[in-house]
Design an enzyme around this catalytic site. Structure first.
Site, PDB file in Angstrom:
ATOM      1  N   GLY A 200       0.791  -1.218   0.000  1.00  9.39           N
ATOM      2  CA  GLY A 200       0.000   0.000   0.000  1.00  9.39           C
ATOM      3  C   GLY A 200       0.823   1.266   0.000  1.00  9.39           C
ATOM      4  CG  ASP A 225      -6.118 -10.243  -4.558  1.00 10.94           C
ATOM      5  OD1 ASP A 225      -7.220  -9.771  -4.220  1.00 10.94           O
ATOM      6  OD2 ASP A 225      -5.941 -11.427  -4.872  1.00 10.94           O
ATOM      7  CG  LEU A 226      -2.714  -2.544  -3.268  1.00  9.79           C
ATOM      8  CD1 LEU A 226      -2.533  -1.815  -4.594  1.00  9.79           C
ATOM      9  CD2 LEU A 226      -3.215  -1.597  -2.186  1.00  9.79           C
ATOM     10  CG  ASP A 227       1.095  -3.258  -3.552  1.00  7.04           C
ATOM     11  OD1 ASP A 227       1.259  -2.922  -4.740  1.00  7.04           O
ATOM     12  OD2 ASP A 227       0.948  -2.441  -2.626  1.00  7.04           O
ATOM     13  CD  GLU A 228      -1.297 -10.125  -1.445  1.00  6.82           C
ATOM     14  OE1 GLU A 228      -0.578 -11.105  -1.743  1.00  6.82           O
ATOM     15  OE2 GLU A 228      -1.538  -9.795  -0.274  1.00  6.82           O
TER      16      GLU A 228
END
Length: 284
Positions: A200, A225-228
């Site tokens: 994030g 999925d954020l930063d996944e």
């Protein structure tokens, strides 16, 4: 030409592929393979020179029965450079580095456009030359309708320019689930932390607050999925208690740009094969 493949691991794959190329009088210049014992999956990358007059479509058609026999997920690509669009916001260090490497022929790509959510005069001091620049503003990222309209224009631009790879060079906007899905496997982001830690916003400030002894950057494929997303490349640098958040940001810029450049080059050279939530990366 570059052939990449993955399939269930079994005896005879390498022999079958090399035998196929030998029968077509092709010359193999580089070959790498990896068998994942955990999943039972085999991965391979082969660079070869086809025989004179052997067109890529003819090779594809001839290889298809062999690929079906081994249940391969495969691609065959010629020497043409990939078409790449670069998205950025106000931070220009990654953009400047990518363009420099492109101009000295380190990155085999055709730049289709530079896109930013800020006007051209607000993205730093980078020389864009005569590259097409598109300002797609998004003043309120919380406005769902405005975000959908901006992303629809971005997608139209990607399709109109025949863009094959989208690079988020410190593009400080989170892509919607829909757009992330449409760009699956062909959108690379640089995150300014050593994932999976400090996801994030403001990761350097998060790292400073935790008193970490190393900072890093991660280049990964974008997913909903954020930063996944599957990780392509990472690097780190040691720091100390003397370093302020501003020191971390300064030192992190160097890590970010070299990590992103390596990830982009490996994608352009077909060295990255997706493997679920992970990647197999064949080194050069």
């Amino acid at each position: 030409m570059i052939l990449t493949l993955s399939c269930p691991d079994r005896h005879g794959i390498v022999a079958a592929v090399s035998g196929f190329l030998m029968q077509r009088d092709a010359n193999i210049s580089d070959a790498q393979q990896f068998g994942d014992a955990v999943s039972g999956t085999f991965f391979m990358r082969v660079v070869f020179e086809p025989a004179d007059g052997d067109a890529i479509e003819a090779v594809r058609q001839a290889f298809a029965p062999l690929a079906e026999r081994f249940e391969m997920d495969w691609t065959l690509r010629g020497p043409e450079p990939r078409r790449v669009m670069i998205l950025t916001s106000k931070f220009d260090h990654c953009l400047a580095d990518l363009l420099y490497r492109w101009r000295i022929d380190e990155l085999p790509m055709t730049v289709t456009a530079i896109v930013s959510n800020h006007p051209r005069d607000l993205i730093g001091h980078v020389d864009l030359g005569d590259l097409p620049f598109h300002h797609l503003p998004l003043r309120d990222s919380g406005d769902a309708a405005a975000k959908a309209a901006q992303e629809a224009e971005l997608l139209r631009l990607i399709e109109a320019t025949g863009t094959e790879l989208v690079v988020l060079a410190r593009y400080m906007q989170v892509l919607s689930d829909d757009l992330a899905g449409r760009l699956a496997g062909r959108c690379i982001n640089i995150h300014h932390s050593f994932l999976p830690g400090f996801k994030g916003a403001r990761p350097y400030h998060q790292a400073h607050a935790r008193g970490v002894k190393v900072i890093g950057a991660t280049a990964h494929y974008v997913t909903a999925d954020l930063d996944e997303g599957p990780i392509i490349e990472q690097d780190v640098e040691r720091i100390s208690h003397r370093d302020t958040p501003q020191d971390l940001i300064r030192r992190g810029r160097d890590i970010e740009r070299r990590v992103l450049a390596r990830a982009v080059r490996r994608h352009l050279e077909d060295r990255v094969l997706l493997h679920g939530a992970k990647t197999v990366v064949f080194e050069d």
